[in-house]
Scaffold this motif. Sequence first.
Motif, PDB file in Angstrom:
ATOM      1  N   GLU A  34       1.085  -1.636   2.119  1.00 50.89           N
ATOM      2  CA  GLU A  34       1.438  -0.223   2.259  1.00 50.89           C
ATOM      3  C   GLU A  34       2.955  -0.047   2.147  1.00 50.89           C
ATOM      4  O   GLU A  34       3.442   0.827   1.432  1.00 50.89           O
ATOM      5  CB  GLU A  34       0.943   0.310   3.605  1.00 50.89           C
ATOM      6  CG  GLU A  34       1.252   1.776   3.823  1.00 50.89           C
ATOM      7  CD  GLU A  34       0.702   2.292   5.148  1.00 50.89           C
ATOM      8  OE1 GLU A  34       0.304   3.468   5.170  1.00 50.89           O
ATOM      9  OE2 GLU A  34       0.672   1.525   6.136  1.00 50.89           O
ATOM     10  N   PHE A  78      -8.388   2.116   0.694  1.00 50.46           N
ATOM     11  CA  PHE A  78      -7.024   2.350   1.152  1.00 50.46           C
ATOM     12  C   PHE A  78      -6.709   1.684   2.485  1.00 50.46           C
ATOM     13  O   PHE A  78      -5.559   1.332   2.747  1.00 50.46           O
ATOM     14  CB  PHE A  78      -6.751   3.861   1.259  1.00 50.46           C
ATOM     15  CG  PHE A  78      -6.660   4.542  -0.073  1.00 50.46           C
ATOM     16  CD1 PHE A  78      -5.542   4.375  -0.879  1.00 50.46           C
ATOM     17  CD2 PHE A  78      -7.693   5.351  -0.531  1.00 50.46           C
ATOM     18  CE1 PHE A  78      -5.448   4.993  -2.102  1.00 50.46           C
ATOM     19  CE2 PHE A  78      -7.611   5.981  -1.755  1.00 50.46           C
ATOM     20  CZ  PHE A  78      -6.492   5.802  -2.550  1.00 50.46           C
ATOM     21  N   LEU A  81      -4.570  -1.498   2.597  1.00 46.70           N
ATOM     22  CA  LEU A  81      -3.119  -1.470   2.380  1.00 46.70           C
ATOM     23  C   LEU A  81      -2.351  -1.934   3.608  1.00 46.70           C
ATOM     24  O   LEU A  81      -1.324  -2.605   3.495  1.00 46.70           O
ATOM     25  CB  LEU A  81      -2.656  -0.060   2.000  1.00 46.70           C
ATOM     26  CG  LEU A  81      -2.905   0.375   0.574  1.00 46.70           C
ATOM     27  CD1 LEU A  81      -2.513   1.837   0.405  1.00 46.70           C
ATOM     28  CD2 LEU A  81      -2.142  -0.500  -0.404  1.00 46.70           C
ATOM     29  N   ASP A  82      -2.837  -1.572   4.775  1.00 42.62           N
ATOM     30  CA  ASP A  82      -2.149  -1.937   6.010  1.00 42.62           C
ATOM     31  C   ASP A  82      -2.569  -3.324   6.504  1.00 42.62           C
ATOM     32  O   ASP A  82      -1.855  -3.956   7.264  1.00 42.62           O
ATOM     33  CB  ASP A  82      -2.425  -0.880   7.082  1.00 42.62           C
ATOM     34  CG  ASP A  82      -1.434  -0.953   8.227  1.00 42.62           C
ATOM     35  OD1 ASP A  82      -0.253  -1.275   7.959  1.00 42.62           O
ATOM     36  OD2 ASP A  82      -1.836  -0.711   9.381  1.00 42.62           O
TER      37      ASP A  82
END
Length: 148
Positions: A34, A78, A81-82
Amino acid sequence: MISFQSKELLETSIQPFIIPSEKVAHVQMGNSLEHALLLLTKSGYSAIPVLDPRFHFHGLISSPLITDSILGLERIEFEKLDQKKVEDVMNRTVPTIKVNSQFQQALTLLIDHPFLCVVDDVNYFEGILTRRSILKELTKQLHTNKKQ
């Protein structure tokens, strides 16, 4: 046919054309994807160097590498991403060039790459050498020779 009066340019050091590391956007291996994607997007660069905490070069990260790593079968995941780190998806096999290299070597390598990461003998990241900076100097030399 283009010809140079001497080999002086080709034997010139790349040192004056290097963008120093302090001015180059980069990420560290342990950063999240991210963070890397945010930095790539904000900077507008296609790829950025990946360094360790001691400023040693380890590879490049790019938006396509990040996007590919979060593609699921039916959607973009998504949340990954972290969770994923830069070191999990970065490209480790990229050419580098030494600080004391000559213009001719850089010119040859830059045919296939928009920029090269410049390192010293222990892989310490010194900066980047862009295709643009080499082409600017080559153009300057061609115009100088044309006038003579």
